[in-house]
Design a protein around this motif. Structure first.
Motif, short mmCIF file in Angstrom:
data_model
loop_
_atom_site.label_atom_id
_atom_site.label_comp_id
_atom_site.label_asym_id
_atom_site.label_seq_id
_atom_site.Cartn_x
_atom_site.Cartn_y
_atom_site.Cartn_z
N ALA A 367 0.83 -1.20 0.00
CA ALA A 367 0.00 0.00 0.00
C ALA A 367 0.87 1.25 0.00
CB ALA A 367 -0.93 0.00 1.21
N THR A 368 1.96 1.25 0.74
CA THR A 368 2.83 2.42 0.81
C THR A 368 3.48 2.69 -0.54
OG1 THR A 368 3.27 2.00 3.15
CG2 THR A 368 4.80 3.44 1.99
N MET A 369 3.91 1.66 -1.24
CA MET A 369 4.55 1.87 -2.55
C MET A 369 3.57 2.42 -3.57
SD MET A 369 7.54 1.28 -1.75
CE MET A 369 8.15 1.71 -3.37
N ARG A 374 1.69 7.30 -6.60
CA ARG A 374 0.71 8.37 -6.87
C ARG A 374 1.24 9.73 -6.43
NH1 ARG A 374 -3.01 4.29 -5.03
NH2 ARG A 374 -3.00 5.22 -2.94
N TYR A 375 1.97 9.76 -5.32
CA TYR A 375 2.54 11.03 -4.85
C TYR A 375 3.55 11.56 -5.85
CZ TYR A 375 5.24 14.28 -2.00
OH TYR A 375 5.89 15.40 -1.53
N ILE A 379 3.68 15.26 -7.85
CA ILE A 379 4.69 16.32 -7.67
C ILE A 379 5.73 16.33 -8.78
CG2 ILE A 379 4.40 16.20 -5.17
CD1 ILE A 379 7.14 14.77 -5.06
N ARG A 380 5.68 15.32 -9.65
CA ARG A 380 6.71 15.24 -10.69
C ARG A 380 6.63 16.43 -11.62
NH1 ARG A 380 7.05 12.88 -15.83
NH2 ARG A 380 4.85 12.24 -15.68
N GLU A 381 7.81 16.99 -11.96
CA GLU A 381 7.89 18.12 -12.87
C GLU A 381 8.42 17.68 -14.22
OE1 GLU A 381 10.31 21.03 -11.00
OE2 GLU A 381 8.90 21.41 -9.34
#
Length: 477
Positions: A367-369, A374-375, A379-381
């Protein structure tokens, strides 16, 4: 007659020799008994019934013979020599008037018969359980083992089957003497013993070296129902454990269950269903590592399993996915830095020269991965890789086999009933206890900030400041 004199002398000499050597008087050796050792098995090719005296050691037979001769000789000496006149007078009186003597014999006979009847009844009552044991368990087991062990028909089962009346209890020990030639199948013998005696959960220990060859059967001792840190014995066990091998519980027969991060693997996967004790095992490991000066990083989006670690010196607790993201990147950079330092120092360098051990507790890995992926998409530029860098950050932690590299604990689920791959039941430690202030000299490094300069990414991975309170083991089921 004169021609038979040498044969008679030879017969007498052999008889005296057998008498003094404790050997059978007929000269036939029926068991493997020696002068000092009792026998348990009948020798091959022996025919007919084998008496109990054949199993006795030679010194026991000699003692019995000398005692019998001494008793007979002593009685004869007293009657025929010391009290000769009284003996002659008594014989003459009985010869002259046998009536009183016959009446006395009748009364004595009745008393002896009554005593014998009472004694027989008492003997049967006292030996009832032993006879039942022989009839219900020992003889059937003997009949089943005689062929696989290739025992002679005359073998007395009581001589090699040592089965206590309470053999089904936990502390009972069963012993079966086996032939020293070892020409039998151990697996078959084990199966027969377990089947005929209706045994479950037992351990067979074979002793095949030397002259005495036997197998013992004991109940496998179960783990304790509960192992608490407040138990002084448990505290002694934990205090004596190696820094790289934290204790996680007590196994069967009091066996100490540890996981060695150096000798076995720097990675641990604890596996169990909900409520099975995953967090308990991790807390137990983390507290002991803190005690030895390691730095602990708790990456827990659930926020429930490890509240004990919040604010402790030497512990970084990341709850938000952003903090976990930044901390994983920092740990990955630190792992690569330590790998380079380890290469520069060489294989013979002191492992402590590369810094304290790093222990990463990652709850709910799958679940954390997904949340990290998704995070990163959020935030990816432009120009950043599509895959989250946390995957690459975990790489040096998951592949480095040396002690100088960070140690990671991936804990999604944990089996509290068995170590991975061992299949051995054990009981994890429960309860809580504080580390005595006098022992904190061994963990002074825990009071330093666990931030990893200069690789720490900044404000998103704040480290808890050092507090004055002692680290606490607060482990609950």
């Amino acid at each position: 007659m004169p021609g038979r004199t040498p044969e008679t002398v030879e017969f007498l000499m052999f008889g005296i020799g057998r008498f003094l050597a404790g050997r059978p008087m007929d000269g036939v050796k029926r068991t493997e008994a020696t002068f000092w050792r009792s026998g348990t098995r009948v020798l091959p090719k022996v025919e007919g019934r084998v008496s109990r005296s054949s199993y006795r050691a030679g010194w026991k037979r000699l003692t019995f013979r000398i005692s019998t001769l001494a008793a007979i000789g002593g009685g004869g000496y007293q009657a025929g020599w010391v009290h000769q006149d009284a003996t002659v007078a008594t014989v003459q009186e009985i010869w002259a008037d046998p009536g009183p003597a016959i009446a006395a014999l009748e009364q004595t006979g009745l008393a002896a018969a009554s005593t014998a009847a009472v004694g027989t009844a008492a003997y049967l009552a006292l030996t009832r359980k032993r006879r039942e044991l022989m009839r219900e368990w020992v003889l059937p087991l003997h009949e089943a083992l005689a062929l696989p062990l290739r025992l002679p028909e005359q073998t007395d089962p009581r001589r090699y089957l040592h089965i206590p009346r309470n053999f089904s209890e936990d502390d009972a020990v069963i012993r079966v003497d086996v032939p020293g030639r070892l020409d039998f199948s151990k697996d078959l013998v084990v199966e027969i013993i377990a089947t005929k005696l209706a045994l479950e959960g037992v351990t067979f220990s074979w002793h095949l070296a030397g002259r005495e060859t036997y197998v013992t059967v004991e109940k496998t001792r179960k783990p304790p129902a509960k192992a608490a840190f407040k138990d002084p014995k448990a505290r002694e066990i934990v205090a004596a454990a190696k820094e790289s091998a934290p204790v996680i519980g007590i196994g069967s027969a009091g066996r100490i269950v540890t996981v060695d991060l150096d000798a076995e693997s720097p990675h641990i996967l604890v596996n169990a269903s909900t409520g099975g004790g995953k967090s308990v095992a991790l807390r137990c490991i983390a507290c002991q590592m803190l005690y030895h000066g390691s730095l602990v990083f708790v990456l827990d989006t659930k926020r429930i399993p490890h509240p004990w670690a919040s604010g402790l010196p030497g512990v970084t607790y990341c709850r938000d996915i952003a903090d976990i993201h930044d901390q994983l990147i920092a740990l990955g950079m630190e792992g690569r830095r330590r790998t380079r330092v380890a290469e520069d120092l060489g294989i013979d360098a002191d492992p402590k020269a590369n810094g304290p051990r790093l222990l990463i507790l990652l709850e709910e890995v799958n679940a954390t991965m997904k949340q990290l992926a998704r995070y990163w998409e959020k935030i990816r530029e432009s120009g950043d890789p599509k895959v989250s860098p946390t995957g690459a950050a975990r790489h040096p932690m998951s592949t480095s086999p040396t002690r100088d590299a960070p140690r990671s604990i991936a804990s999604r689920i944990c089996a509290w009933t068995a170590l991975p791959g061992s299949g051995t039941p054990w009981t994890p430690f429960t309860g809580g206890c504080s580390i005595p202030p006098g022992t904190r000299s061994r963990s002074t490094r825990c009071c330093a900030s666990p931030r990893l300069p200069p690789t720490s990414p900044g404000p998103r991975s704040p480290a808890p400041s050092c507090t004055k309170r002692s680290p606490t083991w607060h482990i609950t089921r």
